[in-house]
Design a protein around this motif. Structure first.
Motif, short mmCIF file in Angstrom:
data_model
loop_
_atom_site.label_atom_id
_atom_site.label_comp_id
_atom_site.label_asym_id
_atom_site.label_seq_id
_atom_site.Cartn_x
_atom_site.Cartn_y
_atom_site.Cartn_z
N LEU A 155 0.61 82.93 41.26
CA LEU A 155 1.69 82.03 41.65
C LEU A 155 3.08 82.56 41.28
N GLY A 156 3.13 83.54 40.39
CA GLY A 156 4.41 84.07 39.97
C GLY A 156 5.20 83.14 39.09
N GLN A 157 4.50 82.30 38.33
CA GLN A 157 5.19 81.36 37.44
C GLN A 157 4.24 80.90 36.34
N ASP A 158 4.82 80.37 35.26
CA ASP A 158 4.01 79.81 34.18
C ASP A 158 3.36 78.51 34.64
N VAL A 159 2.23 78.19 34.02
CA VAL A 159 1.55 76.94 34.33
C VAL A 159 1.41 76.11 33.07
N HIS A 160 1.20 74.82 33.26
CA HIS A 160 0.92 73.91 32.15
C HIS A 160 -0.58 73.66 32.13
N LEU A 211 -12.83 64.21 28.15
CA LEU A 211 -13.99 64.58 28.96
C LEU A 211 -14.47 66.01 28.69
N GLY A 212 -13.68 66.78 27.94
CA GLY A 212 -14.06 68.15 27.64
C GLY A 212 -13.89 69.10 28.81
N VAL A 213 -12.87 68.86 29.63
CA VAL A 213 -12.62 69.69 30.80
C VAL A 213 -11.27 70.39 30.65
N ASN A 214 -11.24 71.71 30.91
CA ASN A 214 -9.96 72.41 30.98
C ASN A 214 -9.24 71.97 32.25
N LEU A 215 -7.95 71.72 32.14
CA LEU A 215 -7.17 71.28 33.31
C LEU A 215 -5.91 72.12 33.41
N ILE A 216 -5.76 72.81 34.53
CA ILE A 216 -4.58 73.65 34.76
C ILE A 216 -3.70 73.00 35.82
#
Length: 252
Positions: A155-160, A211-216
């Motif tokens: 994406l060419g950018q940082d993510v949260h 819930l124990g899920v990684n979320l990007i």
């Protein structure tokens, strides 16, 4: 020079507009016509007034977008809404919009192209929505930090992100571009360990932790640039016209 009608019919068929469901405000297809001829195609995520003006300044006579002219519902043609239509019509700019049909296309779609960019070479469709599969999923053997790097590079950018999963690996990865963060509970129920989307409501972060899920959260705008770029490039190649991308990020 190409025929607007021919391009319109081609996109309608390629994206299966008559078969793919969408939100009522999407109004997929040709939303504003021109004199019937196309020499330059511009692509953008949103049919906003600044984008329309940029497309006009670049000499485009067709604008292909992901979010069309009617997302806010029926409005009186006054103020900025009037200016959008008036300036586009005066400049002979046709506007074509494709939302969910472009998200889910197997080769031109936002989901498919983002998944490919992060190494999901064997992804399968999942997540039922109005009779179709809305996303792509695949089990992957890499750590979460590497996935973050792959998404940011694509994406060419940082993510949260939210690190909800205890294990260091990403496990089963799900991709639904745009604003699907509110589907985090459904993702967990379907066995998704790492969910990549554009944005979500505030409560999606603590729920992902629980819930124990990684979320990007990779950005609504950023994750939906792929499809319009690919579609406009295909139009340009097929009809021998010029194409360009109008980058007008929202930061969301």
């Amino acid at each position: 020079m190409a025929s607007l009608r021919e391009i319109e019919c081609y996109i309608n068929k390629e994206l299966r507009l008559g078969e793919i469901p969408d939100y009522s405000a999407a109004h997929n297809g040709l939303q504003l016509s021109n004199n019937g001829e196309v020499t330059k195609v511009a692509a953008a995520v949103d049919a906003s007034l600044p984008v329309i003006r940029k497309a006009i300044n670049e000499g485009a006579d067709m604008l292909v977008v992901h979010h069309g002219l009617f997302w806010q519902g029926v409005q009186c043609l006054v103020g900025a809404q009037y200016e959008k239509f008036a300036e586009a019509i005066h400049a002979n700019l046709a506007i074509y919009s494709a939302h969910i049909p472009l998200d889910v296309h197997p080769t031109l779609g936002n989901n498919a192209l983002l998944a490919k960019a992060i190494g999901m070479e064997n992804a399968i469709s999942y997540h039922d929505w109005k009779g179709i599969k809305l996303g792509l999923r695949q089990e992957m053997e890499l750590e979460f930090e590497e996935m973050i790097q792959r998404v940011e590079m694509a994406l060419g950018q940082d993510v949260h992100f939210c690190r909800g999963r205890k294990e260091p690996s990403v496990g089963v990865v799900g991709v639904i571009t745009g604003g699907a963060g509110s589907e985090i509970a459904a993702m967990a129920a379907q066995g998704i360990d790492t969910f990549i989307t554009g944005e979500g409501p505030h409560w999606s972060y603590p729920l992902a932790e629980e819930l124990g899920v990684n979320l990007i959260y990779a950005g609504h705008y950023a994750t939906e640039t792929f499809g319009v770029k690919a579609l406009s490039a295909q139009i340009a190649e097929k009809w021998g016209v010029v194409h360009t991308f109008i980058d007008h990020p929202t930061g969301i």
